[in-house]
Design a protein around this motif. Structure first.
Motif, mmCIF file in Angstrom:
data_model
loop_
_atom_site.group_PDB
_atom_site.id
_atom_site.type_symbol
_atom_site.label_atom_id
_atom_site.label_comp_id
_atom_site.label_asym_id
_atom_site.label_seq_id
_atom_site.Cartn_x
_atom_site.Cartn_y
_atom_site.Cartn_z
ATOM 1 N N ILE A 73 74.947 41.927 25.558
ATOM 2 C CA ILE A 73 73.523 41.560 25.530
ATOM 3 C C ILE A 73 73.343 40.117 25.985
ATOM 4 O O ILE A 73 73.826 39.178 25.338
ATOM 5 C CB ILE A 73 72.949 41.741 24.111
ATOM 6 C CG1 ILE A 73 73.206 43.182 23.631
ATOM 7 C CG2 ILE A 73 71.462 41.423 24.089
ATOM 8 C CD1 ILE A 73 72.833 43.416 22.186
ATOM 9 N N ASP A 74 72.649 39.948 27.092
ATOM 10 C CA ASP A 74 72.339 38.612 27.617
ATOM 11 C C ASP A 74 71.043 38.129 26.986
ATOM 12 O O ASP A 74 69.984 38.692 27.246
ATOM 13 C CB ASP A 74 72.187 38.676 29.147
ATOM 14 C CG ASP A 74 71.809 37.323 29.739
ATOM 15 O OD1 ASP A 74 72.212 36.286 29.171
ATOM 16 O OD2 ASP A 74 71.110 37.316 30.777
ATOM 17 N N THR A 75 71.113 37.136 26.135
ATOM 18 C CA THR A 75 69.884 36.639 25.509
ATOM 19 C C THR A 75 69.381 35.387 26.232
ATOM 20 O O THR A 75 70.120 34.757 26.986
ATOM 21 C CB THR A 75 70.105 36.298 24.018
ATOM 22 O OG1 THR A 75 70.983 35.172 23.923
ATOM 23 C CG2 THR A 75 70.694 37.480 23.263
ATOM 24 N N LYS A 108 75.177 31.816 30.191
ATOM 25 C CA LYS A 108 75.212 33.112 29.500
ATOM 26 C C LYS A 108 75.127 34.288 30.461
ATOM 27 O O LYS A 108 75.947 35.219 30.402
ATOM 28 C CB LYS A 108 74.041 33.226 28.504
ATOM 29 C CG LYS A 108 74.105 32.261 27.348
ATOM 30 C CD LYS A 108 72.841 32.289 26.533
ATOM 31 C CE LYS A 108 71.634 31.788 27.296
ATOM 32 N NZ LYS A 108 71.726 30.416 27.787
ATOM 33 N N THR A 109 74.140 34.266 31.347
ATOM 34 C CA THR A 109 73.924 35.396 32.243
ATOM 35 C C THR A 109 75.120 35.579 33.182
ATOM 36 O O THR A 109 75.628 36.691 33.363
ATOM 37 C CB THR A 109 72.630 35.191 33.043
ATOM 38 O OG1 THR A 109 71.572 34.902 32.113
ATOM 39 C CG2 THR A 109 72.277 36.440 33.833
ATOM 40 N N THR A 110 75.563 34.465 33.753
ATOM 41 C CA THR A 110 76.733 34.513 34.643
ATOM 42 C C THR A 110 77.950 35.050 33.894
ATOM 43 O O THR A 110 78.698 35.885 34.415
ATOM 44 C CB THR A 110 77.038 33.093 35.177
ATOM 45 O OG1 THR A 110 75.835 32.549 35.710
ATOM 46 C CG2 THR A 110 78.110 33.110 36.238
ATOM 47 N N ALA A 138 68.087 40.983 27.958
ATOM 48 C CA ALA A 138 67.224 40.708 26.807
ATOM 49 C C ALA A 138 66.581 39.326 26.884
ATOM 50 O O ALA A 138 66.085 38.812 25.888
ATOM 51 C CB ALA A 138 68.019 40.861 25.517
ATOM 52 N N ASP A 139 66.619 38.710 28.065
ATOM 53 C CA ASP A 139 65.896 37.443 28.262
ATOM 54 C C ASP A 139 64.576 37.755 28.941
ATOM 55 O O ASP A 139 64.526 38.017 30.147
ATOM 56 C CB ASP A 139 66.726 36.484 29.119
ATOM 57 C CG ASP A 139 65.997 35.173 29.407
ATOM 58 O OD1 ASP A 139 64.826 35.023 28.982
ATOM 59 O OD2 ASP A 139 66.595 34.290 30.055
ATOM 60 N N ILE A 140 63.497 37.755 28.159
ATOM 61 C CA ILE A 140 62.186 38.088 28.733
ATOM 62 C C ILE A 140 61.388 36.831 29.038
ATOM 63 O O ILE A 140 60.237 36.890 29.446
ATOM 64 C CB ILE A 140 61.359 38.981 27.772
ATOM 65 C CG1 ILE A 140 61.106 38.246 26.455
ATOM 66 C CG2 ILE A 140 62.077 40.302 27.502
ATOM 67 C CD1 ILE A 140 60.069 38.925 25.568
ATOM 68 N N TYR A 141 61.986 35.661 28.854
ATOM 69 C CA TYR A 141 61.230 34.412 28.972
ATOM 70 C C TYR A 141 61.480 33.680 30.287
ATOM 71 O O TYR A 141 60.550 33.271 30.970
ATOM 72 C CB TYR A 141 61.575 33.478 27.815
ATOM 73 C CG TYR A 141 61.431 34.136 26.470
ATOM 74 C CD1 TYR A 141 60.172 34.395 25.930
ATOM 75 C CD2 TYR A 141 62.549 34.526 25.730
ATOM 76 C CE1 TYR A 141 60.027 35.013 24.699
ATOM 77 C CE2 TYR A 141 62.421 35.128 24.491
ATOM 78 C CZ TYR A 141 61.164 35.371 23.984
ATOM 79 O OH TYR A 141 61.029 35.985 22.774
ATOM 80 N N ARG A 142 62.754 33.496 30.616
ATOM 81 C CA ARG A 142 63.048 32.699 31.807
ATOM 82 C C ARG A 142 62.588 33.446 33.055
ATOM 83 O O ARG A 142 62.866 34.633 33.211
ATOM 84 C CB ARG A 142 64.550 32.456 31.895
ATOM 85 C CG ARG A 142 64.946 31.870 33.233
ATOM 86 C CD ARG A 142 66.379 31.471 33.276
ATOM 87 N NE ARG A 142 66.763 31.232 34.650
ATOM 88 C CZ ARG A 142 67.897 30.660 35.008
ATOM 89 N NH1 ARG A 142 68.752 30.285 34.079
ATOM 90 N NH2 ARG A 142 68.187 30.477 36.267
ATOM 91 N N PRO A 143 61.895 32.760 33.950
ATOM 92 C CA PRO A 143 61.447 33.397 35.183
ATOM 93 C C PRO A 143 62.612 34.056 35.932
ATOM 94 O O PRO A 143 63.622 33.406 36.190
ATOM 95 C CB PRO A 143 60.864 32.246 36.002
ATOM 96 C CG PRO A 143 60.470 31.223 35.006
ATOM 97 C CD PRO A 143 61.446 31.355 33.873
ATOM 98 N N LYS A 164 65.897 39.795 36.811
ATOM 99 C CA LYS A 164 66.296 39.970 38.207
ATOM 100 C C LYS A 164 67.703 39.401 38.450
ATOM 101 O O LYS A 164 68.502 39.969 39.187
ATOM 102 C CB LYS A 164 65.267 39.256 39.108
ATOM 103 C CG LYS A 164 65.527 39.405 40.580
ATOM 104 C CD LYS A 164 65.208 40.788 41.067
ATOM 105 C CE LYS A 164 65.871 40.980 42.417
ATOM 106 N NZ LYS A 164 65.587 42.287 42.993
ATOM 107 N N GLN A 165 67.965 38.273 37.827
ATOM 108 C CA GLN A 165 69.285 37.632 37.974
ATOM 109 C C GLN A 165 70.394 38.571 37.495
ATOM 110 O O GLN A 165 71.391 38.783 38.198
ATOM 111 C CB GLN A 165 69.317 36.322 37.169
ATOM 112 C CG GLN A 165 70.611 35.525 37.319
ATOM 113 C CD GLN A 165 70.640 34.291 36.419
ATOM 114 O OE1 GLN A 165 69.684 34.008 35.684
ATOM 115 N NE2 GLN A 165 71.733 33.547 36.470
ATOM 116 N N LEU A 166 70.194 39.169 36.322
ATOM 117 C CA LEU A 166 71.214 40.072 35.786
ATOM 118 C C LEU A 166 71.296 41.341 36.623
ATOM 119 O O LEU A 166 72.392 41.874 36.869
ATOM 120 C CB LEU A 166 70.917 40.399 34.319
ATOM 121 C CG LEU A 166 72.078 41.052 33.558
ATOM 122 C CD1 LEU A 166 73.259 40.090 33.425
ATOM 123 C CD2 LEU A 166 71.649 41.522 32.165
HETATM 124 MG MG LIG Z 1 70.369 33.502 31.444
#
Ligand SMILES: [Mg+2]
Ligand SMILES: Nc1nc2c(ncn2[C@@H]2O[C@H](COP(=O)(O)OP(=O)(O)OP(=O)(O)O)[C@@H](O)[C@H]2O)c(=O)[nH]1
Ligand SMILES: Nc1nc2c(ncn2[C@@H]2O[C@H](COP(=O)(O)OP(=O)(O)OP(=O)(O)O)[C@@H](O)[C@H]2O)c(=O)[nH]1
Ligand SMILES: [Mg+2]
Lengths: 295, 308
Positions: B190-192, B114-116, B138-143, B147-149
């Motif tokens: 929106i990246d979830t 998704k993010t990629t 909008a991904d507040i969970y994955r470590p 930062k990745q986005l």
């Molecule tokens: Mg992601």
């Protein structure tokens, strides 16, 4: 809730619907196994085996074939008990290298395993060998903070082999028990990336001759038949010693590991059941086989 | 043995059918047995395979043989056509809202891409359509997901909206839309966070985001290596959210990619793009025809037909 014997319970459903062992029975068994991603070839071999066995033992009643099925499946997964555990050196540095395709759960599994070792009072160090993917180093660092272990890293874009060299030097000088090495995800058909991985491994071996002591191939349980190709190529490149099967908390069954065990003899050592610190477990063949048959 | 091309497997049947005037039931049956195996090995869901095989059998039996083809080739042609049809026409278009910004939600399982793909899509919109997208973390969970986005944003020189990981994704999405309007972005992507289709809480969160942002496009991102479970995943996401399209990622690998058929069969939404690599420019239109040959492993068969 899943007990060692619950596989037998789950099998009951199948057996209940079929009083006799006939073509329909085998067809349904075939569908159950295929829908669990076991793979057509392995399934057909298995079914042929079972048919032979049924004939030999003169089994007609469906409930009599049930133990034979469990036996055959478990046989596939448990050739010997010994090797299904991680090999950890006593009073010496153990180096574990994580490999696998993109997004399967390498970094997360490292975080979880670090936590596990930390709880056993071991001194753990992480190596940020994924210098390629956006945010990969930061992701490992967050895990390091969560667990309370240090991370050896270099800048994004630097040579992963150089990171490994640094990490193993640090691990030695800090008298660490366990060094967990992350690598970038790579699809097995990317030759240059597979070569890079071989180089990473060579660096570790050069510093400690029997390192890496474990090379864990991380497989996503959601993956279908391609996992076999992943296992073949990664084994060839890095002498994989075990599998971490992740994302088994979903509805996917990960049945392809049966075929992988059968064809390549690589044991599953750990399973991932979630995204949290405590969601890593040792693999148990009985439970796994039970899972193949449950909804 | 595994992944042997369909061509070799069908050789026998094709020979047997040579010189016949009509496609006979027994011949089709034999060929379809091989087709079934090929589809299962390619990870097409077994229920989808069942229906496909019976549909094709029906269509093939009793057909007059076209002059240019042998009966065997004709059956293969039908298989290929039906498979291509199943995957829909070419459709690498993304919705455009009447009134900007167009809102796109990326959803899917953990690690699907998704993010990629958010980065790839933003670049695609800017490069090919001259748009000015805003990417939303909008991904507040994955470590380090944010930062990745943000790193992708920096690499692409593309703005990223983020409120850190202490604000709810629903609130982040809401504020992102306001921000996009203010700054005249015509697309919001929106990246979830990745989530399991059976995770009640997190699926509920997607509902809420949808409620708040009224997306024009909800794209389900699916890993091309997905096995039999693809139907469950697609079905759940679709029933819950009403997805508008699919992005199939990691097609640069050597997977047959049967999940494409499964996902299309259960959602009946177009596969809009194919992810062909980790880099941000590795996004391509999805080609149903190529995918059909890939799934069957029969590029060679097709050239055989074309030559005839
Ligand atoms: Mg992601
Ligand atoms: N539900 C579930 N999610 C998991 C599990 N293991 C990992 N994940 C999630 O899968 C996604 C990818 O995990 P990563 O650890 O980043 O995977 P990776 O193999 O390091 O990925 P790359 O480095 O990009 O190749 C993340 O969202 C993880 O939280 C698991 O056992 N269950
Ligand atoms: N080879 C290849 N890798 C891809 C492709 N798309 C994504 N990836 C890789 O797959 C891994 C996971 O991608 P992400 O974009 O982090 O996936 P995600 O769905 O956002 O993951 P979560 O947020 O953890 O659920 C990364 O290593 C990506 O580089 C593709 O088309 N080809
Ligand atoms: Mg990683």
């Amino acid at each position: 809730s899943k007990t060692r014997n619950s596989f037998v319970g789950a099998m009951n459903d199948l057996v209940k619907n079929y009083r006799t062992v006939d073509e329909d029975f085998f067809e349904e068994l075939e569908e159950i196994l295929i829908s669990a991603d076991v793979g057509v070839h392995t399934v057909m071999e298995l079914i042929d085996d079972l048919k032979d066995e049924a004939r030999k033992r003169n089994i007609q009643d469906a409930k009599d074939i049930q133990p034979v099925i469990s036996e055959k499946l478990a046989e596939l997964l448990q050739k010997s008990d010994q090797e299904s555990h991680l090999l950890i050196k006593e009073n010496e540095l153990t180096v574990i290298l994580f490999v696998g395709v993109n997004g399967v759960g390498k970094t997360t599994s490292i975080g979880k395993l670090a936590h596990k070792f930390k709880q056993e009072n071991k001194k753990v160090l992480l190596a940020a060998g994924d210098t390629f993917r956006a945010g990969a180093i930061e992701q490992l660092e967050v895990w390091g903070e969560r667990v309370g272990v240090d991370v050896i890293k270099q800048q994004a874009g630097s040579d992963p082999a150089a990171v490994m060299f640094d990490a193993i030097q640090s691990a030695k000088s800090r008298k660490v028990d366990i060094l967990l090495c992350d690598t970038a995800g790579r699809l097995q058909n990317k030759v240059n990336l597979m070569n890079e991985l071989e180089k990473v491994k060579r660096v570790l071996t050069k510093e400690i001759p029997d390192a890496p002591h474990e090379v864990l191939l991380v497989l996503d349980a959601t993956t279908g038949q391609n996992a076999m190709s992943q296992a073949k190529v990664f084994q060839k490149a890095t002498d994989v010693t075990g599998i971490v099967l992740t994302k088994l908390d979903g509805t996917a069954k990960g049945g392809i590991v049966l075929a992988i065990r059968h064809e390549l003899d690589i044991p599953v050592k750990l399973i991932g059941l979630g995204e949290g610190l405590d969601d890593l477990y040792e693999f148990e063949a009985d439970q796994f086989v039970h899972g193949l048959f449950s909804d | 043995m595994a992944f042997e091309g369909l061509a070799e497997r069908l050789q026998g049947s094709i020979k047997k059918m040579r010189g016949k005037g009509k496609v006979a039931e027994q011949d089709v049956k034999e060929m379809m047995r091989e087709v079934r195996l090929a589809l299962l090995e390619a990870d097409v869901n077994f229920k989808v395979v069942k229906k496909f095989v019976s549909d094709v059998k029906e269509r093939a039996v009793g057909q007059d043989i076209l002059d240019s083809l042998t009966p065997g080739q004709q059956v293969i042609k039908i298989v290929n056509e039906e498979l291509t049809k199943l995957m829909g026409g070419e459709q690498s278009k993304i919705a455009t809202a009447q009134k900007p910004p167009t809102v796109v939600m990326m959803v899917g399982l953990q690690g699907a891409g998704k993010t990629t793909t958010t980065g790839k899509l933003a670049l695609h919109l800017r490069k090919k359509h001259n748009r000015s997208p805003l990417m939303v973390a909008a991904d507040i969970y994955r470590p380090a997901a944010i930062k990745q986005l943000e790193t992708l944003g920096k690499q692409l020189d593309m703005p990223v909206f983020s409120l850190g990981d202490q604000v709810s994704p629903v609130e982040i999405a809401k504020q992102a839309i306001a921000k996009a309007k203010e700054e005249h972005h015509d697309y919001v992507i929106i990246d979830t966070a990745g989530r399991l289709h059976v995770d009640e809480n997190l699926m509920g969160e997607l509902d809420e985001i949808k409620e708040v942002v009224s997306p024009d496009e909800i794209l389900l991102v699916v890993d091309a290596m997905t096995g039999q479970d693809a139907v469950n995943v697609a079905q759940n996401f679709n029933e819950r959210l009403g997805i508008t399209g699919v992005v199939l990622t990691k097609l640069d690998g050597d997977t047959r990619g049967g999940a494409a058929i499964s996902v299309k069969a259960v959602t009946n939404t177009p596969i809009k793009f194919a992810g062909m690599g980790e880099k941000s420019d590795a996004l391509e239109p999805f080609h149903p025809e190529r995918m059909a040959s890939r799934i069957l492993g029969m590029g060679d068969v097709l050239s055989l037909i074309e030559k005839a």
